[in-house]
Write an enzyme that holds these catalytic residues in place. Sequence first.
Site, PDB file in Angstrom:
ATOM      1  CG  HIS A 175      -2.083   0.917   1.059  1.00  0.00           C
ATOM      2  ND1 HIS A 175      -2.005   2.256   1.335  1.00  0.00           N
ATOM      3  CD2 HIS A 175      -3.320   0.672   0.591  1.00  0.00           C
ATOM      4  CE1 HIS A 175      -3.171   2.811   1.054  1.00  0.00           C
ATOM      5  NE2 HIS A 175      -3.987   1.884   0.607  1.00  0.00           N
ATOM      6  CG  ASP A 212      -8.462  -4.589  -2.751  1.00  0.00           C
ATOM      7  OD1 ASP A 212      -9.656  -4.374  -2.481  1.00  0.00           O
ATOM      8  OD2 ASP A 212      -7.740  -3.765  -3.322  1.00  0.00           O
TER       9      ASP A 212
HETATM   10  N1  CMC Z   1       4.114  -7.757  -4.781  1.00  0.00           N
HETATM   11  C1  CMC Z   1       5.467  -7.705  -4.959  1.00  0.00           C
HETATM   12  N2  CMC Z   1       6.207  -6.596  -4.837  1.00  0.00           N
HETATM   13  C2  CMC Z   1       5.562  -5.477  -4.505  1.00  0.00           C
HETATM   14  C3  CMC Z   1       4.181  -5.438  -4.291  1.00  0.00           C
HETATM   15  C4  CMC Z   1       3.445  -6.625  -4.443  1.00  0.00           C
HETATM   16  N3  CMC Z   1       2.118  -6.651  -4.262  1.00  0.00           N
HETATM   17  N4  CMC Z   1       3.821  -4.181  -3.986  1.00  0.00           N
HETATM   18  C5  CMC Z   1       4.944  -3.438  -3.998  1.00  0.00           C
HETATM   19  N5  CMC Z   1       6.010  -4.230  -4.311  1.00  0.00           N
HETATM   20  C6  CMC Z   1       7.409  -3.805  -4.350  1.00  0.00           C
HETATM   21  C7  CMC Z   1       7.704  -2.937  -5.567  1.00  0.00           C
HETATM   22  O1  CMC Z   1       8.121  -3.713  -6.657  1.00  0.00           O
HETATM   23  C8  CMC Z   1       8.792  -2.036  -5.039  1.00  0.00           C
HETATM   24  O2  CMC Z   1      10.000  -2.759  -4.997  1.00  0.00           O
HETATM   25  P1  CMC Z   1      11.420  -1.987  -5.226  1.00  0.00           P
HETATM   26  O3  CMC Z   1      11.515  -0.951  -4.152  1.00  0.00           O
HETATM   27  O4  CMC Z   1      12.443  -3.047  -5.156  1.00  0.00           O
HETATM   28  O5  CMC Z   1      11.315  -1.384  -6.606  1.00  0.00           O
HETATM   29  C9  CMC Z   1       8.397  -1.793  -3.585  1.00  0.00           C
HETATM   30  O6  CMC Z   1       7.621  -2.960  -3.220  1.00  0.00           O
HETATM   31  C10 CMC Z   1       7.570  -0.531  -3.365  1.00  0.00           C
HETATM   32  O7  CMC Z   1       6.405  -0.643  -4.186  1.00  0.00           O
HETATM   33  P2  CMC Z   1       5.836   0.522  -5.088  1.00  0.00           P
HETATM   34  O8  CMC Z   1       5.284  -0.096  -6.332  1.00  0.00           O
HETATM   35  O9  CMC Z   1       6.824   1.623  -5.224  1.00  0.00           O
HETATM   36  O10 CMC Z   1       4.658   1.026  -4.168  1.00  0.00           O
HETATM   37  P3  CMC Z   1       3.487   1.984  -4.579  1.00  0.00           P
HETATM   38  O11 CMC Z   1       3.150   2.762  -3.392  1.00  0.00           O
HETATM   39  O12 CMC Z   1       3.829   2.738  -5.819  1.00  0.00           O
HETATM   40  O13 CMC Z   1       2.289   0.972  -4.980  1.00  0.00           O
HETATM   41  C11 CMC Z   1       0.532  -0.588  -4.737  1.00  0.00           C
HETATM   42  C12 CMC Z   1       1.320   0.561  -4.088  1.00  0.00           C
HETATM   43  C13 CMC Z   1      -0.662  -0.913  -3.846  1.00  0.00           C
HETATM   44  C14 CMC Z   1       0.015  -0.142  -6.106  1.00  0.00           C
HETATM   45  C15 CMC Z   1       1.453  -1.830  -4.873  1.00  0.00           C
HETATM   46  O14 CMC Z   1       1.864  -2.262  -3.601  1.00  0.00           O
HETATM   47  C16 CMC Z   1       0.777  -2.978  -5.630  1.00  0.00           C
HETATM   48  O15 CMC Z   1       0.836  -2.993  -6.863  1.00  0.00           O
HETATM   49  N6  CMC Z   1       0.100  -3.931  -4.918  1.00  0.00           N
HETATM   50  C17 CMC Z   1      -0.637  -4.991  -5.581  1.00  0.00           C
HETATM   51  C18 CMC Z   1      -2.003  -4.477  -6.046  1.00  0.00           C
HETATM   52  C19 CMC Z   1      -2.950  -4.239  -4.890  1.00  0.00           C
HETATM   53  O16 CMC Z   1      -3.115  -5.077  -4.007  1.00  0.00           O
HETATM   54  N7  CMC Z   1      -3.641  -3.081  -4.924  1.00  0.00           N
HETATM   55  C20 CMC Z   1      -4.650  -2.730  -3.906  1.00  0.00           C
HETATM   56  C21 CMC Z   1      -4.229  -1.554  -3.063  1.00  0.00           C
HETATM   57  S1  CMC Z   1      -5.214  -1.345  -1.563  1.00  0.00           S
HETATM   58  C22 CMC Z   1      -6.806  -0.982  -2.092  1.00  0.00           C
HETATM   59  C23 CMC Z   1      -6.892   0.351  -2.730  1.00  0.00           C
HETATM   60  O17 CMC Z   1      -6.906   1.357  -2.029  1.00  0.00           O
HETATM   61  O18 CMC Z   1      -6.962   0.429  -3.959  1.00  0.00           O
END
Ligand code: CMC
Length: 423
Positions: free
Chosen positions: A301, A358
């Site tokens: 998140h 989720d």
């Molecule tokens: N599985 C594997 N790696 C992950 C995941 C995941 N679900 N989420 C983040 N990472 C890694 C990402 O690759 C990055 O690694 P590095 O620093 O080595 O590059 C690190 O963790 C930080 O992630 P980020 O992508 O920079 O984080 P963000 O804040 O931009 O994205 C997110 C947040 C929710 C989009 C992401 O965690 C994700 O894609 N999660 C899976 C989809 C999901 O469950 N979404 C629902 C969110 S909660 C409900 C809502 O409010 O929508």
Amino acid sequence: MKSAKLILDNQTIELPIIEGSEGERAVDITKLRNNTGFITLDPGYGNTGSCESSITFIDGEKGILRYRGIPIEQLAENATFSEVMYLLIKGALPTKNEITSFNNELTYHTMIHEDMKRFFDGYPMNAHPMGVLASMVAALSTFYPENSEGDVDNNIIRLLAKMKTLAAFAYKKSVGQPFMYPKNKYSFEENFLQMMFAVPSEPYEIDPVVTDALRLLLILHADHEQNCSTSTVRMVGSSLANLFISVSAGISALWGPLHGGANQRVIEMLSKIEKDGGNYKKYVNMAKDKNSGFKLMGFGHRVYKNFDPRAKILKSASDRLLNKLGISDPMLSIAKELEEIALNDDFFVERKLYPNVDFYSGIIYRALGIPTRMYTVMFALGRLPGWIAQWMELRQAKGARISRPRQIYTGSTLRGFVPISER
Ligand code: CMC
């Protein structure tokens, strides 16, 4: 007033520091470009406050979520969904009289215009219900235009009352069953359930356990400050676009798998793991491999870096619900084992990746008999009062301006047009 000093091109600029009621601090850069020619660059807006808001407070480090100051745990335990809708939109908990008249209004406006019903005939049988919902909510703007001040208040009630009818009709269309009209004797949750699951030939009995689980889910999704869909609603609303079209844009943003669309993807992922013989390690390893393009859906998140309080509530609620309904769902054990493995893996620990809302919501939707493709629609139904409250706050904000970010241009510098014969 406190200020920050910024040195740009040997010139020191003082920028005011803004402090929120919970001690959150921001450097106010509203005059930065006019005074210096610089802008800030923040792709994904991880460090950018787009507004001041008094609706929802989140402390991602401590796992705190409050609507209008009230902890989510207390609302989840004690409130009805209509009380939460009222709280978010009007700013305070309703009195007995206020909630009675609010509930009456929500009941009175549940029907959709018969002409709109015919729109459903035009969608293909396998249309995703999120596409149907976004377009039907947009279509409401053609039936209820916003011509004068009072229209906004009426349209808020219309949207709150009608969106569940549109959602249930989208489901009925997808399974080829006749639409079930809303019935005034039912509460918000009961009415939705009967429009989804009743059929004309059979009496339909409402199970209070199911109604309560739906209440909980709707409350937990009701607002989440400036997330992707809410920011979209505000962005569209900032051009003074009407409520329906702004919310329709929010529904579209929510559909994406990184946002609300993740709830559908979680269950699809868990089913895949089950079919793969419960090979958790394989999926955890794939999620760690940046080249795989695979992420653990329902994990991570932008704001929560410790735990998501909504996921915590839903995890124990799913256990209780399955017990009460006498359901044994392998998805719940798979989810728990996957969580256990991921939470003990350095990759997830270092990046502070925890289950989000989720991750467990789909298990509950399944137990309620809601099909996978409807999960994100359920999220949208819950989030609706939050979108409306945020849209209203923006409309009423003093000095609100159209949302219009800038950019750093990285394309070609000036070059001339070359006629096609010379290219
Ligand atoms: N599985 C594997 N790696 C992950 C995941 C995941 N679900 N989420 C983040 N990472 C890694 C990402 O690759 C990055 O690694 P590095 O620093 O080595 O590059 C690190 O963790 C930080 O992630 P980020 O992508 O920079 O984080 P963000 O804040 O931009 O994205 C997110 C947040 C929710 C989009 C992401 O965690 C994700 O894609 N999660 C899976 C989809 C999901 O469950 N979404 C629902 C969110 S909660 C409900 C809502 O409010 O929508």
